[in-house]
Design a protein around this motif. Structure first.
Motif, PDB file in Angstrom:
ATOM      1  N   LEU A  77       0.789  -1.261   0.013  1.00 52.11           N
ATOM      2  CA  LEU A  77       0.107   0.040   0.048  1.00 52.11           C
ATOM      3  C   LEU A  77       0.861   1.150  -0.058  1.00 52.11           C
ATOM      4  O   LEU A  77       0.528   1.954  -0.705  1.00 52.11           O
ATOM      5  CB  LEU A  77      -1.003   0.234   1.213  1.00 52.11           C
ATOM      6  N   PRO A  78       1.622   1.357   0.790  1.00 50.69           N
ATOM      7  CA  PRO A  78       2.787   2.647   0.731  1.00 50.69           C
ATOM      8  C   PRO A  78       3.358   2.919  -0.781  1.00 50.69           C
ATOM      9  O   PRO A  78       3.218   4.047  -0.913  1.00 50.69           O
ATOM     10  CB  PRO A  78       3.646   2.378   1.803  1.00 50.69           C
ATOM     11  N   VAL A  79       3.896   1.852  -1.191  1.00 53.97           N
ATOM     12  CA  VAL A  79       4.455   1.978  -2.511  1.00 53.97           C
ATOM     13  C   VAL A  79       3.536   2.521  -3.753  1.00 53.97           C
ATOM     14  O   VAL A  79       3.364   3.396  -4.459  1.00 53.97           O
ATOM     15  CB  VAL A  79       5.219   0.950  -2.945  1.00 53.97           C
ATOM     16  N   LEU A  80       2.145   1.492  -3.445  1.00 58.49           N
ATOM     17  CA  LEU A  80       0.975   2.034  -4.366  1.00 58.49           C
ATOM     18  C   LEU A  80       0.670   3.224  -4.096  1.00 58.49           C
ATOM     19  O   LEU A  80       0.313   4.265  -5.090  1.00 58.49           O
ATOM     20  CB  LEU A  80      -0.105   0.912  -4.160  1.00 58.49           C
ATOM     21  N   SER A  81       0.522   3.816  -3.006  1.00 55.92           N
ATOM     22  CA  SER A  81       0.153   5.026  -2.576  1.00 55.92           C
ATOM     23  C   SER A  81       0.971   6.292  -3.416  1.00 55.92           C
ATOM     24  O   SER A  81       0.626   7.301  -3.785  1.00 55.92           O
ATOM     25  CB  SER A  81      -0.212   5.319  -1.162  1.00 55.92           C
ATOM     26  N   ALA A  82       2.263   6.017  -3.149  1.00 57.91           N
ATOM     27  CA  ALA A  82       3.485   7.090  -3.538  1.00 57.91           C
ATOM     28  C   ALA A  82       3.372   7.024  -5.053  1.00 57.91           C
ATOM     29  O   ALA A  82       3.497   8.150  -5.608  1.00 57.91           O
ATOM     30  CB  ALA A  82       4.755   6.746  -3.064  1.00 57.91           C
TER      31      ALA A  82
END
Length: 284
Positions: A77-82
């Protein structure tokens, strides 16, 4: 003949990776397939009104796989969000400069969806392989998808009368869809029998530890997901007025045309495995 030969080569590559490859080889091959499918996805958006920038989507796919290999147990999720925020920022400033702010949301949404639709499901394949009885689990996934597709094709052509979703795929029938589920359940039962035979001979090459009813139920649910995936890709293609996603595979069309069912089946299988663990039903 082209279709048959292409299918044989693809099946041989998949089984070789599962049985004789390693985690890195599976990740690299999954990433390569994701890149080719993402390239076709960009072409689909080009056929429509809003073009997703390939120079953003392709590196984003690579980054997602690198992070998956580096930290496989962490949430993406953090990578997708970024990545999503980066695309929104780029598109917003670019379209503001060009005076087309109405295009910001469609382009950003289409680009982020491409990452969720193509890259994320394929990053799950190495993670599925790493689970208990992972190689057998991947074989199960592929057989359920492939057998269901073949059963739907031949039964639908021979006996299909009632349309399944004519607006999305005029050739698919309800009879074919039911045959697809039945074929998936039958091949799952055959696989379970083969695994039991291997176990009696002391081999661990193929092994399933869950009860048969769970395997059959899992096969039916994953097959339904695969059929939905096929229809969803048809919706995307019809929405932009194209017949095939590409022409990379002789006799089969594009990469997306071959993995459309897998792109929904793999996440659904992953979620079902997580639910099994949470409910205390054990692994595969």
């Amino acid at each position: 003949m082209k279709r048959i030969l292409t299918a044989i080569v693809l099946i041989a590559v998949v089984f070789s990776l599962i049985f004789w490859g390693n985690q890195l080889a599976l990740i690299v091959m999954s990433a390569l397939v994701a890149l080719l499918a993402a390239y076709e996805y960009v072409a689909l958006t080009r056929a429509g009104d809003e073009v997703v920038p390939a120079w953003w989507l392709l590196p984003a796919v690579v980054l997602l796989f690198v992070v998956t290999y580096w930290r496989p147990l962490d949430s993406p999720l953090p990578v997708l969000s970024a990545l999503g925020l980066s695309l929104l920022t780029i598109v917003a400033f670019r379209e503001a400069k060009n005076g087309h702010l109405e295009r910001v949301l469609p382009i950003a949404a289409a680009g982020f969806f491409g990452l969720i639709y193509i890259a994320y499901p394929l990053t799950l394949l190495p993670q599925i392989e790493a689970k208990e009885n992972g190689p057998t689990l991947l074989i199960f996934l592929m057989l359920v998808v492939w057998t269901g597709d073949i059963a739907a094709l031949y039964v639908g052509k021979a006996f299909g009368k009632r349309k399944l979703a004519p607006a999305l795929s005029p050739n698919k029938t309800q009879e074919g869809a039911l045959a697809s589920i039945a074929g998936a359940v039958v091949i799952a039962a055959v696989l379970a029998g083969v695994c039991e035979l291997f176990g009696r001979r002391g081999s661990t090459l193929l092994h399933i530890s869950e009860p048969l009813w769970q395997t059959l139920l899992l096969a039916a649910l994953v097959n339904i997901a695969a059929q939905v995936g096929d229809l969803l890709e048809s919706a995307l293609k019809r929405g932009v007025g194209v017949k095939d996603s590409g022409a990379m595979l002789p006799g089969h069309g594009g990469i997306l045309d071959r993995i459309d069912a897998l792109l929904v089946a793999a996440p659904v299988l992953w979620y079902l495995l997580l639910l099994k663990d949470a409910a205390g039903f054990g692994g595969f």
